[in-house]
Design a protein around this motif. Structure first.
Motif, PDB file in Angstrom:
ATOM      1  N   ASN A  50       0.821  -1.216   0.000  1.00  0.00           N
ATOM      2  CA  ASN A  50       0.000   0.000   0.000  1.00  0.00           C
ATOM      3  C   ASN A  50       0.852   1.261   0.000  1.00  0.00           C
ATOM      4  N   TYR A  51       2.089   1.145   0.465  1.00  0.00           N
ATOM      5  CA  TYR A  51       2.992   2.289   0.586  1.00  0.00           C
ATOM      6  C   TYR A  51       4.054   2.317  -0.512  1.00  0.00           C
ATOM      7  N   VAL A  52       4.548   1.136  -0.903  1.00  0.00           N
ATOM      8  CA  VAL A  52       5.732   1.084  -1.757  1.00  0.00           C
ATOM      9  C   VAL A  52       5.454   0.686  -3.209  1.00  0.00           C
ATOM     10  N   SER A  53       4.228   0.426  -3.572  1.00  0.00           N
ATOM     11  CA  SER A  53       3.950   0.082  -4.965  1.00  0.00           C
ATOM     12  C   SER A  53       4.210   1.282  -5.862  1.00  0.00           C
ATOM     13  N   LEU A  60       1.784   9.581  -4.460  1.00  0.00           N
ATOM     14  CA  LEU A  60       2.431  10.414  -3.443  1.00  0.00           C
ATOM     15  C   LEU A  60       3.181  11.583  -4.073  1.00  0.00           C
ATOM     16  N   ILE A  61       3.932  11.318  -5.134  1.00  0.00           N
ATOM     17  CA  ILE A  61       4.685  12.410  -5.759  1.00  0.00           C
ATOM     18  C   ILE A  61       3.734  13.408  -6.398  1.00  0.00           C
ATOM     19  N   ASP A  62       2.603  12.926  -6.907  1.00  0.00           N
ATOM     20  CA  ASP A  62       1.593  13.825  -7.462  1.00  0.00           C
ATOM     21  C   ASP A  62       1.057  14.754  -6.374  1.00  0.00           C
ATOM     22  N   LYS A  63       0.793  14.194  -5.202  1.00  0.00           N
ATOM     23  CA  LYS A  63       0.289  15.004  -4.078  1.00  0.00           C
ATOM     24  C   LYS A  63       1.364  15.973  -3.580  1.00  0.00           C
ATOM     25  N   MET A  64       2.624  15.524  -3.563  1.00  0.00           N
ATOM     26  CA  MET A  64       3.718  16.423  -3.172  1.00  0.00           C
ATOM     27  C   MET A  64       3.767  17.628  -4.099  1.00  0.00           C
ATOM     28  N   TRP A 126       5.407  12.019   6.239  1.00  0.00           N
ATOM     29  CA  TRP A 126       4.340  12.670   5.470  1.00  0.00           C
ATOM     30  C   TRP A 126       3.704  11.650   4.527  1.00  0.00           C
ATOM     31  N   CYS A 127       4.541  10.875   3.845  1.00  0.00           N
ATOM     32  CA  CYS A 127       4.029   9.840   2.930  1.00  0.00           C
ATOM     33  C   CYS A 127       3.172   8.823   3.670  1.00  0.00           C
ATOM     34  N   ILE A 128       3.626   8.369   4.807  1.00  0.00           N
ATOM     35  CA  ILE A 128       2.874   7.399   5.612  1.00  0.00           C
ATOM     36  C   ILE A 128       1.518   7.979   5.994  1.00  0.00           C
ATOM     37  N   GLU A 129       1.508   9.229   6.419  1.00  0.00           N
ATOM     38  CA  GLU A 129       0.236   9.880   6.793  1.00  0.00           C
ATOM     39  C   GLU A 129      -0.713   9.970   5.609  1.00  0.00           C
ATOM     40  N   GLN A 130      -0.180  10.271   4.433  1.00  0.00           N
ATOM     41  CA  GLN A 130      -1.032  10.387   3.242  1.00  0.00           C
ATOM     42  C   GLN A 130      -1.667   9.047   2.889  1.00  0.00           C
ATOM     43  N   SER A 135      -6.037   9.661   1.332  1.00  0.00           N
ATOM     44  CA  SER A 135      -6.218  10.866   0.510  1.00  0.00           C
ATOM     45  C   SER A 135      -5.579  10.764  -0.872  1.00  0.00           C
ATOM     46  N   LEU A 136      -4.976   9.619  -1.192  1.00  0.00           N
ATOM     47  CA  LEU A 136      -4.316   9.471  -2.486  1.00  0.00           C
ATOM     48  C   LEU A 136      -5.294   8.973  -3.540  1.00  0.00           C
ATOM     49  N   VAL A 137      -5.092   9.454  -4.743  1.00  0.00           N
ATOM     50  CA  VAL A 137      -5.916   9.022  -5.862  1.00  0.00           C
ATOM     51  C   VAL A 137      -5.017   8.265  -6.835  1.00  0.00           C
ATOM     52  N   ASN A 138      -5.300   6.989  -7.045  1.00  0.00           N
ATOM     53  CA  ASN A 138      -4.560   6.190  -8.017  1.00  0.00           C
ATOM     54  C   ASN A 138      -5.321   6.191  -9.322  1.00  0.00           C
ATOM     55  N   GLU A 139      -4.704   6.755 -10.357  1.00  0.00           N
ATOM     56  CA  GLU A 139      -5.362   6.840 -11.660  1.00  0.00           C
ATOM     57  C   GLU A 139      -4.937   5.734 -12.594  1.00  0.00           C
ATOM     58  N   ASP A 140      -4.071   4.854 -12.183  1.00  0.00           N
ATOM     59  CA  ASP A 140      -3.566   3.788 -13.049  1.00  0.00           C
ATOM     60  C   ASP A 140      -4.216   2.467 -12.721  1.00  0.00           C
TER      61      ASP A 140
END
Length: 140
Positions: A50-53, A60-64, A126-130, A135-140
Motif C-alpha cells: 500500500n505504501y511502496v507500490s 504520493l509524488i503527485d500530491k507532493m 508525510w508519505c505514511i500519513e497520506q 487521501s491518495l488518488v490512483n489513476e492507473d
C-alpha cells in the motif's frame, strides 16, 4: 560521509539514486508496520505494498507536487529519476507510473545520500500519513 564521497551523489544517475531510495523508503515503511504491531511476514508484505507500490509512489509524488512541498532541488532529483533510462520493465503498472515511481525513489536516494536526515524523516512520515489517511488518488 567524507567530503570526497559527499558530492558523489550529485554525479549519480537517476537509476542509481532510485536504487538507494527504494531501499531507504522500504526501511521506513517496514519499521512503521512493525511498530504498528504487524509481525506476520505475509501481512507485512501485503500492507507494505500500500505504501511502496509504483502506483502508491506515483500518487504520493503527485500530491507532493500539488501541495508544493518539494524544493526546487528536490524536484530536480525527482526529474532525474523519472527521466532516467531504465532497462527494467514495469510490473502490473503503466510505463509512465513506473517512471514516476522511479523519480520518487531517486528523491529519497538523494535525500539519504546528501545526509538530509531531518528532511528525509519528515517526508517519509508525510508519505505514511497520506497513505493512511486515504487521501491518495490512483489513476492507473
Amino acid at each position: 560521509m567524507s567530503e570526497e564521497t559527499q558530492g558523489d551523489y550529485q554525479q549519480l544517475n537517476g537509476i542509481a539514486l532510485a536504487y538507494m531510495g527504494d531501499a531507504i523508503y522500504e526501511v521506513f515503511i517496514r519499521r512503521h508496520l512493525i511498530e504498528a504491531g504487524l509481525t506476520k511476514p505475509t501481512k507485512l508484505h501485503h500492507q507494505a505494498t500500500n505504501y511502496v507500490s509504483a502506483k502508491a509512489q506515483a500518487a504520493l509524488i503527485d500530491k507532493m507536487t500539488k501541495d508544493a512541498i518539494l524544493t526546487e532541488t528536490e524536484q530536480d532529483y525527482f526529474h532525474r529519476g523519472r527521466n532516467a533510462k531504465s532497462y527494467t520493465h514495469a510490473k502490473n503498472t503503466s510505463v509512465l507510473t513506473y517512471r514516476v515511481s522511479t523519480g520518487f525513489e531517486a528523491l529519497f536516494g538523494y535525500l539519504y545520500l546528501s545526509d538530509q536526515m531531518d528532511r528525509l524523516n519528515w517526508l517519509a512520515h508525510w508519505c505514511i500519513e497520506q497513505v493512511e489517511s486515504g487521501s491518495l488518488v490512483n489513476e492507473d
